[in-house]
Design a protein around this motif. Structure first.
Motif, PDB file in Angstrom:
ATOM      1  N   GLU A 109      85.771  79.503   6.865  1.00  0.00           N
ATOM      2  CA  GLU A 109      85.753  78.383   7.802  1.00  0.00           C
ATOM      3  C   GLU A 109      86.478  78.799   9.083  1.00  0.00           C
ATOM      4  OE1 GLU A 109      87.855  74.314   7.176  1.00  0.00           O
ATOM      5  OE2 GLU A 109      86.028  74.286   5.965  1.00  0.00           O
ATOM      6  N   ASN A 110      86.035  78.279  10.231  1.00  0.00           N
ATOM      7  CA  ASN A 110      86.654  78.567  11.512  1.00  0.00           C
ATOM      8  C   ASN A 110      88.134  78.186  11.466  1.00  0.00           C
ATOM      9  OD1 ASN A 110      86.872  79.328  14.173  1.00  0.00           O
ATOM     10  ND2 ASN A 110      86.131  77.375  14.975  1.00  0.00           N
ATOM     11  N   GLY A 111      89.012  79.136  11.799  1.00  0.00           N
ATOM     12  CA  GLY A 111      90.453  78.889  11.786  1.00  0.00           C
ATOM     13  C   GLY A 111      91.177  79.620  10.669  1.00  0.00           C
ATOM     14  N   ALA A 112      90.460  80.048   9.653  1.00  0.00           N
ATOM     15  CA  ALA A 112      91.081  80.795   8.551  1.00  0.00           C
ATOM     16  C   ALA A 112      91.569  82.148   9.060  1.00  0.00           C
ATOM     17  CB  ALA A 112      90.086  80.993   7.415  1.00  0.00           C
ATOM     18  N   VAL A 113      92.679  82.625   8.464  1.00  0.00           N
ATOM     19  CA  VAL A 113      93.251  83.906   8.848  1.00  0.00           C
ATOM     20  C   VAL A 113      93.134  84.846   7.662  1.00  0.00           C
ATOM     21  CG1 VAL A 113      95.352  85.112   9.561  1.00  0.00           C
ATOM     22  CG2 VAL A 113      94.885  82.809  10.418  1.00  0.00           C
ATOM     23  N   PHE A 114      92.604  86.055   7.909  1.00  0.00           N
ATOM     24  CA  PHE A 114      92.439  87.053   6.863  1.00  0.00           C
ATOM     25  C   PHE A 114      92.847  88.416   7.404  1.00  0.00           C
ATOM     26  CE2 PHE A 114      89.204  90.162   5.128  1.00  0.00           C
ATOM     27  CZ  PHE A 114      89.959  90.494   4.012  1.00  0.00           C
ATOM     28  N   ASN A 115      93.869  89.028   6.788  1.00  0.00           N
ATOM     29  CA  ASN A 115      94.341  90.352   7.168  1.00  0.00           C
ATOM     30  C   ASN A 115      94.196  91.271   5.967  1.00  0.00           C
ATOM     31  OD1 ASN A 115      95.351  89.774   9.878  1.00  0.00           O
ATOM     32  ND2 ASN A 115      96.839  88.498   8.816  1.00  0.00           N
ATOM     33  N   GLY A 116      93.198  92.132   5.996  1.00  0.00           N
ATOM     34  CA  GLY A 116      92.947  93.044   4.893  1.00  0.00           C
ATOM     35  C   GLY A 116      91.530  93.549   4.959  1.00  0.00           C
ATOM     36  N   LYS A 117      91.121  94.214   3.890  1.00  0.00           N
ATOM     37  CA  LYS A 117      89.759  94.724   3.786  1.00  0.00           C
ATOM     38  C   LYS A 117      88.955  93.797   2.891  1.00  0.00           C
ATOM     39  CE  LYS A 117      91.155  99.527   4.245  1.00  0.00           C
ATOM     40  NZ  LYS A 117      91.199 100.845   3.593  1.00  0.00           N
ATOM     41  N   CYS A 118      87.647  93.742   3.150  1.00  0.00           N
ATOM     42  CA  CYS A 118      86.767  92.926   2.331  1.00  0.00           C
ATOM     43  C   CYS A 118      85.662  93.800   1.759  1.00  0.00           C
ATOM     44  CB  CYS A 118      86.155  91.802   3.161  1.00  0.00           C
ATOM     45  SG  CYS A 118      85.060  90.739   2.213  1.00  0.00           S
ATOM     46  N   GLN A 119      85.461  93.678   0.455  1.00  0.00           N
ATOM     47  CA  GLN A 119      84.373  94.393  -0.201  1.00  0.00           C
ATOM     48  C   GLN A 119      83.456  93.373  -0.849  1.00  0.00           C
ATOM     49  OE1 GLN A 119      85.539  97.301  -3.108  1.00  0.00           O
ATOM     50  NE2 GLN A 119      83.447  97.770  -3.669  1.00  0.00           N
ATOM     51  N   ILE A 120      82.184  93.392  -0.465  1.00  0.00           N
ATOM     52  CA  ILE A 120      81.190  92.512  -1.066  1.00  0.00           C
ATOM     53  C   ILE A 120      80.543  93.291  -2.207  1.00  0.00           C
ATOM     54  CG2 ILE A 120      79.083  91.173  -0.683  1.00  0.00           C
ATOM     55  CD1 ILE A 120      81.541  90.116   0.843  1.00  0.00           C
ATOM     56  N   THR A 121      80.589  92.728  -3.405  1.00  0.00           N
ATOM     57  CA  THR A 121      80.072  93.405  -4.593  1.00  0.00           C
ATOM     58  C   THR A 121      78.739  92.802  -5.006  1.00  0.00           C
ATOM     59  OG1 THR A 121      81.159  91.891  -6.130  1.00  0.00           O
ATOM     60  CG2 THR A 121      82.410  93.818  -5.424  1.00  0.00           C
ATOM     61  N   THR A 122      78.110  93.454  -5.951  1.00  0.00           N
ATOM     62  CA  THR A 122      76.904  92.907  -6.568  1.00  0.00           C
ATOM     63  C   THR A 122      77.293  92.262  -7.877  1.00  0.00           C
ATOM     64  OG1 THR A 122      76.428  94.931  -7.768  1.00  0.00           O
ATOM     65  CG2 THR A 122      75.501  94.742  -5.560  1.00  0.00           C
ATOM     66  N   SER A 123      76.392  91.497  -8.455  1.00  0.00           N
ATOM     67  CA  SER A 123      76.694  90.822  -9.714  1.00  0.00           C
ATOM     68  C   SER A 123      76.814  91.796 -10.878  1.00  0.00           C
ATOM     69  CB  SER A 123      75.631  89.770 -10.026  1.00  0.00           C
ATOM     70  OG  SER A 123      74.366  90.390 -10.109  1.00  0.00           O
ATOM     71  N   SER A 124      76.423  93.064 -10.692  1.00  0.00           N
ATOM     72  CA  SER A 124      76.497  94.038 -11.779  1.00  0.00           C
ATOM     73  C   SER A 124      77.870  94.682 -11.891  1.00  0.00           C
ATOM     74  CB  SER A 124      75.436  95.123 -11.595  1.00  0.00           C
ATOM     75  OG  SER A 124      75.710  95.852 -10.420  1.00  0.00           O
ATOM     76  N   GLN A 125      78.816  94.279 -11.033  1.00  0.00           N
ATOM     77  CA  GLN A 125      80.167  94.816 -11.108  1.00  0.00           C
ATOM     78  C   GLN A 125      81.110  93.744 -11.622  1.00  0.00           C
ATOM     79  OE1 GLN A 125      80.680  95.962  -7.001  1.00  0.00           O
ATOM     80  NE2 GLN A 125      80.362  98.113  -7.506  1.00  0.00           N
ATOM     81  N   SER A 126      82.100  94.154 -12.384  1.00  0.00           N
ATOM     82  CA  SER A 126      83.121  93.205 -12.831  1.00  0.00           C
ATOM     83  C   SER A 126      84.467  93.671 -12.315  1.00  0.00           C
ATOM     84  CB  SER A 126      83.141  93.094 -14.356  1.00  0.00           C
ATOM     85  OG  SER A 126      83.648  94.280 -14.918  1.00  0.00           O
ATOM     86  N   MET A 127      85.371  92.724 -12.107  1.00  0.00           N
ATOM     87  CA  MET A 127      86.679  93.045 -11.570  1.00  0.00           C
ATOM     88  C   MET A 127      87.754  92.726 -12.582  1.00  0.00           C
ATOM     89  SD  MET A 127      85.898  91.543  -7.873  1.00  0.00           S
ATOM     90  CE  MET A 127      84.420  90.708  -8.360  1.00  0.00           C
ATOM     91  N   VAL A 128      88.709  93.632 -12.700  1.00  0.00           N
ATOM     92  CA  VAL A 128      89.809  93.467 -13.640  1.00  0.00           C
ATOM     93  C   VAL A 128      91.103  93.608 -12.861  1.00  0.00           C
ATOM     94  CG1 VAL A 128      90.896  94.379 -15.703  1.00  0.00           C
ATOM     95  CG2 VAL A 128      88.414  94.490 -15.476  1.00  0.00           C
ATOM     96  N   VAL A 129      92.027  92.661 -13.035  1.00  0.00           N
ATOM     97  CA  VAL A 129      93.325  92.740 -12.395  1.00  0.00           C
ATOM     98  C   VAL A 129      94.297  93.290 -13.419  1.00  0.00           C
ATOM     99  CG1 VAL A 129      95.188  91.436 -11.331  1.00  0.00           C
ATOM    100  CG2 VAL A 129      92.836  90.782 -10.911  1.00  0.00           C
ATOM    101  N   SER A 130      95.039  94.310 -13.035  1.00  0.00           N
ATOM    102  CA  SER A 130      96.024  94.873 -13.946  1.00  0.00           C
ATOM    103  C   SER A 130      97.248  95.292 -13.163  1.00  0.00           C
ATOM    104  CB  SER A 130      95.430  96.077 -14.695  1.00  0.00           C
ATOM    105  OG  SER A 130      95.109  97.100 -13.779  1.00  0.00           O
ATOM    106  N   LYS A 131      98.352  95.465 -13.867  1.00  0.00           N
ATOM    107  CA  LYS A 131      99.566  95.956 -13.246  1.00  0.00           C
ATOM    108  C   LYS A 131      99.611  97.457 -13.414  1.00  0.00           C
ATOM    109  CE  LYS A 131     102.509  91.968 -13.406  1.00  0.00           C
ATOM    110  NZ  LYS A 131     103.749  91.396 -13.858  1.00  0.00           N
ATOM    111  N   SER A 132     100.047  98.124 -12.389  1.00  0.00           N
ATOM    112  CA  SER A 132     100.135  99.574 -12.393  1.00  0.00           C
ATOM    113  C   SER A 132     101.529  99.997 -12.830  1.00  0.00           C
ATOM    114  CB  SER A 132      99.835 100.089 -10.990  1.00  0.00           C
ATOM    115  OG  SER A 132     100.092 101.464 -10.905  1.00  0.00           O
TER     116      SER A 132
END
Length: 146
Positions: A109-132
């Motif tokens: 939406e207009n006004g949102a602030v985003f500082n970082g990289k964006c990766q658009i994935t396909t539905s054939s990929q899954s994402m896992v959050v883990s601690k390193s």
């Protein structure tokens, strides 16, 4: 005289419990990880990883320091960390995201602030959050193909 039948409110099915919404109120501060089966709405402060199997809503007053992972998410508050969505991510006009985004669909939406990289994935990929185990202690992401 006494009936041992349970009421319908006592007999919630698994589907009803998964479709429930957990709310972290404005006055609440949590340090730790949250892993929810149902929807979660955060209005308070949280330091840690937030995961949901359905949807995460970060309210306007919320401050999150950590990674977010869900099929769908809506952000109106502040997030310092990586955001992973296998479906849609919606950044409202009051959103401030400092960190990388990985999603299938991004709506800003207009006004949102985003500082970082964006990766658009396909539905054939899954994402896992883990601690390193790295010295910085920051949660890390892994993207795996199915």
């Amino acid at each position: 005289m006494f009936n041992n039948k349970t009421t319908t409110t006592e007999k919630k099915s698994a589907v009803e419990m998964v479709n429930s919404t957990n709310v972290i109120s404005k006055e609440t501060r949590i340090v730790g990880d949250i892993d929810a089966a149902g929807n979660i709405r955060i209005e308070g402060q949280l330091e840690g990883i937030v995961q949901s199997k359905t949807k995460i809503v970060i309210g306007e007053s919320a401050i999150i320091k950590g990674n977010i992972s869900a099929p769908d998410a809506e952000i109106s508050g502040k997030v310092e960390g990586e955001v992973f969505c296998t479906g849609s991510l919606y950044l409202n006009k009051t959103a401030v995201v400092t960190g990388n985004i990985t999603t299938q669909k991004l709506i800003v939406e207009n006004g949102a602030v985003f500082n970082g990289k964006c990766q658009i994935t396909t539905s054939s990929q899954s994402m896992v959050v883990s601690k390193s185990n790295q010295s910085d202690g920051e949660p890390k992401k892994q993207i795996a193909s199915l």
